[in-house]
Design a protein around this motif. Structure first.
Motif, short mmCIF file in Angstrom:
data_model
loop_
_atom_site.label_atom_id
_atom_site.label_comp_id
_atom_site.label_asym_id
_atom_site.label_seq_id
_atom_site.Cartn_x
_atom_site.Cartn_y
_atom_site.Cartn_z
N THR A 256 20.56 5.88 32.95
CA THR A 256 19.42 6.66 33.43
C THR A 256 19.41 6.65 34.95
OG1 THR A 256 18.13 6.14 31.46
CG2 THR A 256 16.91 6.91 33.38
N TYR A 257 19.41 7.85 35.52
CA TYR A 257 19.40 8.02 36.97
C TYR A 257 18.00 8.46 37.40
CZ TYR A 257 24.45 7.87 36.56
OH TYR A 257 25.73 7.47 36.30
N SER A 258 17.58 7.97 38.55
CA SER A 258 16.25 8.32 39.06
C SER A 258 16.32 8.43 40.58
CB SER A 258 15.22 7.28 38.63
OG SER A 258 15.52 6.03 39.23
N ASN A 259 15.16 8.56 41.19
CA ASN A 259 15.07 8.61 42.64
C ASN A 259 14.01 7.59 43.06
OD1 ASN A 259 14.98 9.24 45.34
ND2 ASN A 259 14.80 11.45 45.03
N PRO A 260 14.37 6.31 43.10
CA PRO A 260 13.39 5.25 43.34
C PRO A 260 12.65 5.36 44.68
CG PRO A 260 15.62 4.35 43.37
CD PRO A 260 15.73 5.78 42.94
N ASN A 261 13.25 6.02 45.66
CA ASN A 261 12.61 6.15 46.97
C ASN A 261 11.92 7.50 47.18
OD1 ASN A 261 13.45 3.56 47.83
ND2 ASN A 261 15.50 4.39 48.19
N TYR A 262 11.73 8.23 46.08
CA TYR A 262 11.09 9.54 46.15
C TYR A 262 9.68 9.41 46.72
CZ TYR A 262 9.03 13.95 44.63
OH TYR A 262 8.39 15.16 44.59
N ASN A 263 9.33 10.32 47.63
CA ASN A 263 8.00 10.34 48.24
C ASN A 263 7.32 11.66 47.88
OD1 ASN A 263 5.75 10.51 49.87
ND2 ASN A 263 6.79 9.78 51.72
N PRO A 264 6.29 11.64 47.03
CA PRO A 264 5.62 12.89 46.62
C PRO A 264 5.07 13.69 47.81
CG PRO A 264 4.81 11.02 45.34
CD PRO A 264 5.71 10.47 46.40
#
Length: 181
Positions: A93-101
């Motif tokens: 599973t890939y994600s974007n842990p540092n994503y800033n809304p």
């Protein structure tokens, strides 16, 4: 009466336009579809702020020759390279842990899947084989006749015989595009 005719014309124009659009699916859907009917995957890796990405959508992916070819020979995936989706691919599973809304429409952190697929600029069109394995990321805006070369080369597995830059150059010079635009 005139309003009804105009409405009918608008509906008809919409139907014709929609008939030439690419049938986009998620990566998970494309991989599942490959299990039933093997086809390669063409993945448009874009960002919301990228001007050339928007040009690719408007000028290339809405071209009827491109849309018809992609729909016939590929599963098409659209993927936001800086988005917040969780994506299952190849057992991980890939994600974007540092994503800033707060940066949703501006530069954001890069999604883990983008890094895994070797995306280094936007737009990038990533091609995957019938098993979902990476063939190549193709970076930059491509006009219909430019993307045609890659669509046909990968679909026909011609890339497998190109183990040098010189062989690709020779192939690309001999290629005769047929798409309009």
């Amino acid at each position: 009466m005139m309003k009804k005719i105009l409405l009918l014309l608008a509906v008809f124009a919409t139907v014709l336009t929609n008939a030439q659009e690419i049938n986009w699916v998620t990566l998970e859907e494309a991989v599942a579809l490959q299990q039933k009917t093997p086809k390669k995957i063409m993945m448009d890796v874009y960002t919301s702020w990228c001007g050339p990405c928007k040009m690719l959508d408007k000028n290339t992916f809405q071209n009827k020759d491109v849309a018809n070819y992609v729909n016939k020979h590929y599963y098409a995936v659209k993927f936001n390279a800086e988005g917040n989706d969780k994506v299952k691919y190849k057992g991980k599973t890939y994600s974007n842990p540092n994503y800033n809304p707060a940066l949703a429409n501006r530069r954001n952190s890069v999604h883990e899947l983008s890094r895994y697929l070797r995306v280094s600029a936007y737009p990038t069109i990533v091609f995957l084989d019938e098993k979902g394995d990476l063939i190549a990321p193709i970076t930059g805006y491509k006009k219909p006749k430019e993307i045609e070369l890659f669509l046909k080369m990968f679909k026909n597995d011609d890339h497998k015989a190109m183990d040098t830059q010189e062989k690709f150059y020779t192939y690309s010079k001999a290629f005769k595009p047929e798409f309009e635009g």
